[in-house]
Structure formats: C-alpha cells, structure tokens
Design a protein around this motif. Structure first.
Motif, PDB file in Angstrom:
ATOM      1  N   GLU B 285       0.817  -1.219   0.000  1.00  0.00           N
ATOM      2  CA  GLU B 285       0.000   0.000   0.000  1.00  0.00           C
ATOM      3  C   GLU B 285       0.848   1.265   0.000  1.00  0.00           C
ATOM      4  O   GLU B 285       0.361   2.351  -0.300  1.00  0.00           O
ATOM      5  N   TRP B 286       2.128   1.150   0.336  1.00  0.00           N
ATOM      6  CA  TRP B 286       3.017   2.326   0.263  1.00  0.00           C
ATOM      7  C   TRP B 286       3.915   2.274  -0.964  1.00  0.00           C
ATOM      8  O   TRP B 286       4.811   3.098  -1.110  1.00  0.00           O
ATOM      9  N   GLY B 287       3.738   1.301  -1.814  1.00  0.00           N
ATOM     10  CA  GLY B 287       4.624   1.143  -2.964  1.00  0.00           C
ATOM     11  C   GLY B 287       5.803   0.258  -2.604  1.00  0.00           C
ATOM     12  O   GLY B 287       6.089   0.026  -1.429  1.00  0.00           O
ATOM     13  N   ALA B 288       6.462  -0.273  -3.618  1.00  0.00           N
ATOM     14  CA  ALA B 288       7.605  -1.150  -3.382  1.00  0.00           C
ATOM     15  C   ALA B 288       8.881  -0.313  -3.301  1.00  0.00           C
ATOM     16  O   ALA B 288       9.075   0.611  -4.083  1.00  0.00           O
ATOM     17  N   PHE B 289       9.751  -0.637  -2.361  1.00  0.00           N
ATOM     18  CA  PHE B 289      10.950   0.170  -2.130  1.00  0.00           C
ATOM     19  C   PHE B 289      12.123  -0.760  -1.824  1.00  0.00           C
ATOM     20  O   PHE B 289      12.645  -0.776  -0.718  1.00  0.00           O
ATOM     21  N   PRO B 290      12.513  -1.569  -2.823  1.00  0.00           N
ATOM     22  CA  PRO B 290      13.579  -2.534  -2.584  1.00  0.00           C
ATOM     23  C   PRO B 290      14.948  -1.854  -2.489  1.00  0.00           C
ATOM     24  O   PRO B 290      15.049  -0.645  -2.633  1.00  0.00           O
ATOM     25  N   GLY B 291      15.975  -2.636  -2.258  1.00  0.00           N
ATOM     26  CA  GLY B 291      17.316  -2.069  -2.117  1.00  0.00           C
ATOM     27  C   GLY B 291      18.376  -3.009  -2.656  1.00  0.00           C
ATOM     28  O   GLY B 291      18.086  -3.891  -3.468  1.00  0.00           O
ATOM     29  N   MET B 292      19.611  -2.826  -2.178  1.00  0.00           N
ATOM     30  CA  MET B 292      20.712  -3.644  -2.659  1.00  0.00           C
ATOM     31  C   MET B 292      20.512  -5.119  -2.338  1.00  0.00           C
ATOM     32  O   MET B 292      20.917  -5.991  -3.101  1.00  0.00           O
ATOM     33  N   SER B 293      19.888  -5.380  -1.179  1.00  0.00           N
ATOM     34  CA  SER B 293      19.716  -6.774  -0.786  1.00  0.00           C
ATOM     35  C   SER B 293      18.818  -7.523  -1.761  1.00  0.00           C
ATOM     36  O   SER B 293      18.899  -8.735  -1.900  1.00  0.00           O
ATOM     37  N   ASP B 294      17.957  -6.793  -2.457  1.00  0.00           N
ATOM     38  CA  ASP B 294      17.119  -7.419  -3.479  1.00  0.00           C
ATOM     39  C   ASP B 294      17.807  -7.429  -4.839  1.00  0.00           C
ATOM     40  O   ASP B 294      17.252  -7.946  -5.801  1.00  0.00           O
ATOM     41  N   GLY B 295      18.950  -6.781  -4.915  1.00  0.00           N
ATOM     42  CA  GLY B 295      19.689  -6.748  -6.183  1.00  0.00           C
ATOM     43  C   GLY B 295      19.164  -5.726  -7.166  1.00  0.00           C
ATOM     44  O   GLY B 295      19.638  -5.649  -8.294  1.00  0.00           O
ATOM     45  N   VAL B 296      18.175  -4.924  -6.768  1.00  0.00           N
ATOM     46  CA  VAL B 296      17.560  -3.999  -7.717  1.00  0.00           C
ATOM     47  C   VAL B 296      18.481  -2.808  -8.002  1.00  0.00           C
ATOM     48  O   VAL B 296      18.407  -2.180  -9.041  1.00  0.00           O
ATOM     49  N   VAL B 297      19.384  -2.507  -7.059  1.00  0.00           N
ATOM     50  CA  VAL B 297      20.426  -1.527  -7.337  1.00  0.00           C
ATOM     51  C   VAL B 297      21.751  -2.185  -6.959  1.00  0.00           C
ATOM     52  O   VAL B 297      21.814  -2.972  -6.010  1.00  0.00           O
ATOM     53  N   SER B 298      22.795  -1.894  -7.746  1.00  0.00           N
ATOM     54  CA  SER B 298      24.091  -2.504  -7.449  1.00  0.00           C
ATOM     55  C   SER B 298      25.191  -1.654  -8.065  1.00  0.00           C
ATOM     56  O   SER B 298      24.927  -0.717  -8.808  1.00  0.00           O
ATOM     57  N   LEU B 299      26.424  -1.984  -7.737  1.00  0.00           N
ATOM     58  CA  LEU B 299      27.558  -1.314  -8.364  1.00  0.00           C
ATOM     59  C   LEU B 299      28.033  -2.156  -9.540  1.00  0.00           C
ATOM     60  O   LEU B 299      28.069  -3.382  -9.457  1.00  0.00           O
TER      61      LEU B 299
END
Lengths: 308, 368
Positions: B285-299
C-alpha cells in the motif's frame, strides 16, 4: 580568483557562439519582416544532423556544413508557408519548432548518446594558452568562434552598407513602399530566410559538434528561445547581438562555475539571471527615446500586394 | 519546457511520494486476479533507448521477455499527462493486455484513475507516487550504492576534493549526494565533496560545463547523478575519475570510470510479474521500495584503480548494508551547519529519507 576568471572567460565563447549565430540568423529574418519562432526546432534538427555526420566519420567542418544545410532543409515548409502562401507567421513558426524537434528525435534515434570527436580548439603555443585571464579566452577557442564574430561584422556591412541590405530593411519596415519602388518582396524575404536558416543551423550544429560532442534529444534546452529575446535585446543590430550573446553566454557560463565554487547562492536565482538580464536590458532600452524605431515596422505580418 | 522532465522525471516526484503515500492509506491489500495469461505492456515517456532511466527499465523489459518467454508490447513517448496516458492504457486494455508497467512519476495520477477503472488489470509505475489495490509504485534505495561509490571516489582522489552533479535538489537526489559524501568520508574523513545541481534532468551542454568547472577547481573524481555522457567525456579528457548512474557508464570513460550505480529493475519486475501471473501478487500500500539486498540496485565492477584494501572495505560495507546491519544514514548525521539530523545510535526512517532536505557536513554547495 585569477584562475577562476581565466577558466570562466575561457568557457564564455563556447556559450556565446551558438547564441550569436542563432540571433544573427533570426535578425536577418526579422529585418525582412518575418518573425521566425522556429529557431528551437531548427537548432535541434541541425544539432542532430551535425552529430550524425560526425559519427559517420566525416570531419567537424563537414559536420558544421551539413548541420547548416539541414537548418535550411527543415525550414523549407516554413519558408513556403510564410512567403508563398502568406500563412500567419506565429503558428507557422511554432509548427517549425514541432517539426524540428520531432524530426530530430525520430531520425537521431541511433545516434543518441554516442560520443564523437568534434570541433577542437585552434592549437596555439602553450605559453599563450597558459597566459592568465586572457590565455584561454583568446587561445583556446575553435574557429567557429572567430567565424561567428566575423559574420556579425559582415552582417552589419551587408545590412547597412549594401543596396541589397537597404532593400531588405525597407521590406521589413514597409513592404508596400518597397514593392512600389520595384523591389521583389518575396525574393528578398526568401533570401533573408535562407541566410537565417543557414545561420540558425550553424548555431544548432555548434551545440553538438563543438559543445557537447555528443547528441541527445532536447539538448538545445531553450537556447533557441533565448536567441529570440536576444534579437530584441540587440535592437536588430548585428554588432549589438555580439554584446547580447556575450552577456547571456557569460551568465550561462558563470552559473555552473559559481556553483562549483560552493557559493551560497540559490540555484533558482542563478537560473533566472539570463532572463532578469533580458528584462533589465529591455527596460533600459525602452527608457532611452531614440530606439523606439528599431523594431522593423512590418514584423510578423504577411504582405500581399493587393492589400496595399 | 518540452524536454524538461525527460529523464528521471520520476525522481523529483518520487520525493513527493512519501508525502502522498503517507496521506492516502488504502484498504488492506489482497491478491490481484488478472484474467487469463499475463499480457504485458510497457509505457515510456520518452524513447526507450535514452541512455539512462528508460533504458534501464527497457533492459528489464527484455529480461522479462527472456525469462517468461513472452513478447512484451512497448509504447514510447507517451506524454506525462492524464489524457495521453489514458488513451495508451485504454488501447492496451482493449486489446487484452492485463499487466501494464508505466515508467514515470508524471503518470502517477493518470495511472491511479486507470487502476480504479480496470480492477482486473495489474498496474505498476516506476517512481510512481500512487498505489491502489491493483497498482504499485516502485523505486529503489539508490543511496545504498552511492555510499559505496563514495568510498571508491575518496580512495582514488589525490586532491581530497570530489564532486557530484545532480539534477534538482529533491529527496531522491539529495540522498544520493549525501550518501556519496558520507561514503567518501568513511574512507577519508577530511574529503571535500562539492555538489552542483543543474536544475534540469537533461542538459548535456550544462552538465559538461559543470564538470569542466569542477575539474578547474582541482576536483579529480566526478560522480554524475544524471544520465548524459558529457561529464564522463570531460573527466576522461583531463585524466580525472568518474562515477556513473543508472546504467554501466564505463563505455563513456574507459580509463577513468571507477564504477556505476546501476538499476537492475529486472530483479524487481521479473518476480513481481511472475507473482501477478500466478495470482499471488499483493501490491504494497506504500509502494515497493527494494534495495541492494534485493539486487535492484548494485555497483558495476570496480575499477582496478581502487586500492585493494578499499575494495575490501567496500565489499564489507556492501555485505553489512545487504544484511541490514547498517545504513548510510546511521547516526550521528550532521547537516552542513553542524546541526544534528540523526542522533547517535538512531537511523533515518523512510519518511525522513523521502523528505531529505539538507546536505551533510563536509558537502560544499547549496540546495534550492
């Protein structure tokens, strides 16, 4: 401080040149009585053409030349509409913006985001380039900067010292009288628009071929519109357009440098400065009496012989 | 301005997302059921291969095609206004498409209307600020990777001065800027990070000029939070280092490129679309807010110019961030003027992240 000035002055001509070329081109159109609002679109199309030419392996000179010709080509519908069919100039100009932007995006798809080797500064001995303050300003510039300044002088001579220039200005002021005096109004307007389109095309090509050395859509970023204001600022005088372009280009070059200095000036205020300059300058101009006649009397109106 | 919002227009808006999301709670989500097999369509506000924001999403679109073995329909240059979007969505829905992925903040309102009107269609919107029973906005914690990129930048700076070029001073950009500075300070506490906001998402000429100005100041590592190649080219010419964003930007600076903060939207979209297909998708209900642990952003891969000990530090920090043991905004966080923004032992919550309106100590530059 000296380093800052040196670097700022060094980057100024790069910002000045496209503005100067575009306003010179526009000045020719307007002196002939044609208001060409399409600058932004023509510049976009020429920037794209210049980049494609450079990416195809041709030199920067060829890229500039083809960019200028592309300015001519994309302006043809506008020229026909305005001169042959006497269409209202404002909507025709806005249509030209859309045509230029749209065509550049459609045709430039495969050329976007690809760096190329563009126009380089004229090589001078290093001790000249390293001079404080003026070193980079004078000795780290490409030949288009010099050409644009020369063109402003040639334009002055052409408009004010030749018979053709006189006729051109006469058409902008009062086409009926010029017509009665035996001047071919349409022919002169056609010539003025062609010269204008070439110059505006050069301005657009300069942005990609010399400026960013990469093409992306939307890279003209409003510079075409600024040049429209510049012409008013210059009071339709080519040499004054140099001062206008230096002022505007200087402000444009100054903003990122002030920010990089970490100066605590609001970004939004800095972005306003070119426009504040415009309004300020226009105010000053309108306060002085004698300039009220500067605007071509018949600017923006279609002339048809039977109406006279 | 016609192209004002072309690239990453979404981000500015995403800053407001926190506000919008906080003020409009929705009834508890339940699984969305689409009719029949998933028929997927992507909607872009500009060209798909734009070298940045859209291109990262379009790469995910291709991954979805490969992974699910389906053909995904694409439509480009749909203006970010309600009518244009509604027409595009109506056409797709009319032709039986039931999974619609939009890609811009400016679509937020229009897509909410469409979601309400088409309850049997699943909607997603990258950097979208609206959510509904069958609509989920998504963005990613880019600041995590920018923190690591800051460590890389500091380790290769000889002058002790690094710079970052941002678009507009909004939360989602500010958190990248601040994380970049904090990461750099983790390697060199005395490093000076200069930020310049170009006040545009898209102006290569200006971006190049900003980079030149930074280099003239002795800055020798430039982080580019925008997507044009101009800053990389400028840095490369002057033998400076650079950090990219959105895609692997190494092609623009083969020598000086240190690393890029990359979007891997496929890591979010492939599993989400699979969940939609098997009927188990429940939009947050607040939208999806993944991060590095999900692999959606990386170096992207780290340059060899980064010293080995710093590389190890970066990898250790990355592991900690992914394990949830630390965040770049763990206290104490001081603002430029020295005021305490996050106390010792505390960390920043998502609401504060979205609304980030300050620069951390050690950053040279100004917001607004």
């Amino acid at each position: 401080m000296i380093e800052f000035l040196t670097a700022w002055l060094g980057s100024l001509p790069g910002f000045m040149t496209p503005l100067l070329l575009a306003s010179l081109g526009l000045l020719f159109c307007e002196r002939a009585g044609v208001l060409n609002l399409g600058v932004e679109g023509v510049m976009a199309f020429s920037a794209m053409t210049g980049a494609i030419t450079a990416l195809a392996g041709y030199g920067p000179g060829a890229a500039m030349a083809l960019g200028a010709l592309a300015g001519l080509a994309v302006s043809i519908p506008f020229v026909i509409a305005v001169i042959v069919f006497r269409a209202p100039q404002i909507p025709a100009g806005l249509a030209l913006v859309a045509i230029g932007l749209g065509a550049s995006e459609a045709m430039g798809r495969d050329a976007a985001h690809k760096p190329f080797l563009g126009l380089q500064p004229i090589p001078w001995p290093e001790w000249l380039t390293d001079l404080p303050i003026i070193g980079r300003l004078l000795f780290e510039q490409d030949w288009m900067v010099i050409l644009s300044l020369l063109l402003a002088i040639v334009a002055t001579w052409g408009l004010f010292r030749t018979r053709h220039g006189l006729r051109l200005r006469a058409i902008g002021e009062d086409p009926a009288t010029a017509d009665a005096a035996g001047v071919d109004v349409q022919l002169y307007q056609f010539g003025a628009l062609m010269i204008g389109a070439l110059l505006i095309g050069l301005a657009g090509a300069y942005l990609s071929v010399a400026g960013s050395q990469i093409w992306t859509e939307g890279m003209v970023a409003g510079r075409g519109w600024i040049s429209l204001a510049l012409v008013v600022f210059a009071q339709w005088m080519p040499v004054r357009a140099i001062f206008g372009a230096v002022l505007f280009g200087g402000a444009e070059a100054l903003i990122p440098r002030l920010q990089a200095q970490g100066l605590e000036v609001p970004v939004y205020f800095l972005s306003m400065t070119p426009y504040l300059l415009t309004i300020g300058a226009l105010l000053l101009i309108s306060l002085s009496m004698r300039t009220s006649q500067a605007e071509p009397g018949f600017l923006g109106r279609a002339y048809t012989r039977q109406d006279r | 301005m016609m192209n004002f919002s072309k690239v990453r227009r979404g981000l500015m808006a995403a800053a407001l997302a926190g506000v919008a999301m906080a003020s409009a709670p929705l009834p508890a989500a339940h699984a969305v059921e689409i009719k029949g097999d998933a028929k997927i369509a992507f909607i872009y506000a500009a060209t798909a291969r734009d070298g940045g924001w859209n291109e990262a999403l379009d790469n995910a679109r291709m991954a979805v095609e490969a992974d699910l073995g389906v053909k995904v329909a694409v439509v480009e240059s749909i203006k970010e206004e309600a009518t244009a979007l509604k027409n595009a969505i109506d056409l797709f829905v009319g032709r039986g498409f039931n999974v619609i992925v939009a890609t811009g903040y400016g679509y937020s309102e229009g897509i909410l209307e469409a979601a309400k009107a088409n309850p049997e269609v699943a909607f997603m919107n990258a950097s979208g600020a609206t959510n509904h029973a069958n609509l989920e906005g998504f963005y990613v914690r880019t600041y995590q990777a920018w923190y690591l990129a800051g460590m890389a930048a500091a380790s290769t700076s000889k002058s002790g001065k690094i710079g970052i070029i941002g678009g507009f001073p909004v939360g989602v950009v500010n958190w990248d800027v601040n994380a970049f500075a904090l990461g750099a300070q983790a390697v060199n506490p005395d490093i000076e990070t200069t930020v310049v906001y170009t006040n545009s998402w898209w102006d290569p000429v200006k971006e190049g000029e900003v980079a030149e100005a930074m280099l003239d100041q002795g800055i020798d590592v430039i982080g580019n939070n925008l997507s044009s190649a101009a800053p990389f080219i400028a840095a490369e010419k002057r033998d400076a280092k650079s950090v990219g964003f959105q895609l692997d930007m190494s092609k623009h600076a083969p020598r000086g490129h240190l690393t890029s903060v990359m979007f891997n939207w496929d890591k979010h979209l492939v599993p989400t679309i699979k969940a939609i297909s098997d009927g188990s998708w429940q939009p947050n209900e607040w939208g999806a807010f993944p991060g590095m642990s999900d692999g959606v952003v990386s170096l992207s891969s780290l340059s060899d110019d980064i010293p080995a000990d710093v590389k190890a530090k970066i990898e250790a920090a990355a592991a900690k961030i992914m394990a949830g043991e630390m965040t770049p905004f763990d206290g104490p966080i001081l603002a430029q003027d020295g005021s305490v923004k996050v106390a010792e032992g505390a960390s920043m919550d998502d609401g504060a992240l979205w609304g980030m309106d300050f620069l951390v100590k050690g950053v040279k530059g100004t917001l607004n």
